[in-house]
Scaffold this active site. Structure first.
Site, short mmCIF file in Angstrom:
data_model
loop_
_atom_site.label_atom_id
_atom_site.label_comp_id
_atom_site.label_asym_id
_atom_site.label_seq_id
_atom_site.Cartn_x
_atom_site.Cartn_y
_atom_site.Cartn_z
N TYR A 85 -1.81 5.05 9.58
CA TYR A 85 -1.31 3.76 9.09
C TYR A 85 -0.15 3.26 9.95
O TYR A 85 0.12 2.07 10.03
CB TYR A 85 -0.90 3.88 7.63
CG TYR A 85 -0.97 2.58 6.87
CD1 TYR A 85 -2.13 1.81 6.88
CD2 TYR A 85 0.13 2.11 6.16
CE1 TYR A 85 -2.19 0.61 6.19
CE2 TYR A 85 0.08 0.92 5.46
CZ TYR A 85 -1.08 0.17 5.48
OH TYR A 85 -1.14 -1.02 4.79
N TYR A 94 0.86 -1.19 0.00
CA TYR A 94 0.00 0.00 0.00
C TYR A 94 0.89 1.24 0.00
O TYR A 94 2.04 1.20 0.44
CB TYR A 94 -0.93 -0.02 1.21
CG TYR A 94 -1.71 1.27 1.44
CD1 TYR A 94 -2.57 1.76 0.45
CD2 TYR A 94 -1.58 1.99 2.62
CE1 TYR A 94 -3.26 2.95 0.64
CE2 TYR A 94 -2.28 3.17 2.82
CZ TYR A 94 -3.11 3.64 1.83
OH TYR A 94 -3.80 4.82 2.01
#
EC number: 1.3.1.39
Length: 256
Positions: free
Chosen positions: A157, A147
């Site tokens: 994240y 990602y």
């Protein structure tokens, strides 16, 4: 249309019908490939058995492999070799981090949480590649899911972004190491998709909305679109491609 009728692939990381790995499975299945699936826990096996009803696989090749156990990875791939013979590739879509390490401040990440994310999300690819190599004597392809948070700091994240950065470096070094064996190793950087893992990322809906507004294609992608790119990378069509990270994100990675 691409024909994969004489190809066999191992798919790792299907949790449910929303999983990116299941999108990959659907595309490979439509192209005629034989598929082998791994799972971590028994409840995952039951979910896999239900999902297999949506595919055209004549047999269910399911193997329990916890990637945190060297023994299970080694024995699992050895058993796959005994049951189905050589394989042509592996799709790795395995990642995990503790919820508290995704929601809190990154600087407060625990040592245990940091190492756990690295172990499952990155190192697992290394040992999987080592064991899968034994079943690819004539070469093959390994593809991992990553990602954009592995390339840039993405809000919320946190430790998973660091794990994905590690995974992407892992891909490059495996590509260098396994190249002489004619084994290619690549990654797909997928846009955020509503998967089980995505639920742990704070502000997920905001990210989806931003992609719809700012990405060149003005929309989000789905699992099948990732699957199409995976089919390319796993097939001979990408015979000259290795160490690459292909973005399937409506072009979001290309804009500021």
């Amino acid at each position: 249309m691409l024909n994969l009728e004489n190809k066999t692939y191992v798919i790792m990381g299907i949790a449910n019908k929303r999983s990116i790995a299941f999108g990959v499975a659907k595309v490979l299945d439509q192209l005629g490939a034989k598929l082998v699936f791994t799972y971590r826990k028994e409840r995952s096996r039951k979910e896999l058995e239900k999902l297999l009803e949506q595919l055209n696989q004549p047999e269910a090749h399911l193997y329990q492999i916890d990637v945190q156990s060297d023994e299970e990875v080694i024995n699992g791939f050895e058993q796959i070799g005994k049951d189905v013979g050589n394989i042509d590739g592996v799709y790795h879509s395995i990642a995990f981090a503790n919820m508290e390490d995704l929601r809190g401040r990154f600087s407060e990440t625990s040592r245990e949480g940091f190492l756990l994310a690295q172990d499952i999300s990155s190192y697992s690819l290394t040992i999987v590649a080592h064991e899968a190599k034994k079943l690819m004597p004539e070469g093959g392809s390994i593809v991992a899911t990553t990602y954009l948070g592995g390339e840039f700091a993405v809000q919320n994240y946190n430790v998973m972004g660091v794990a994905k950065a590690s995974l992407e470096a892992n891909v490059k070094y495996l590509a260098l190491d396994l190249g002489p064996d004619n084994i290619r190793v690549n990654a797909i950087s997928a846009s955020p998709i509503r998967t089980l893992s995505a639920k742990g990322v704070g502000g997920f809906n905001t990210i989806l909305k931003e992609i719809e507004e700012r990405a060149p294609l003005k929309r989000n992608v789905d699992q099948v679109e990732v699957g199409k790119t995976a089919a390319y990378l796993l097939s001979d069509l990408s015979s000259g491609v290795t160490g690459e990270n292909i973005h399937v994100d409506s072009g979001f990675h290309a804009i500021k």
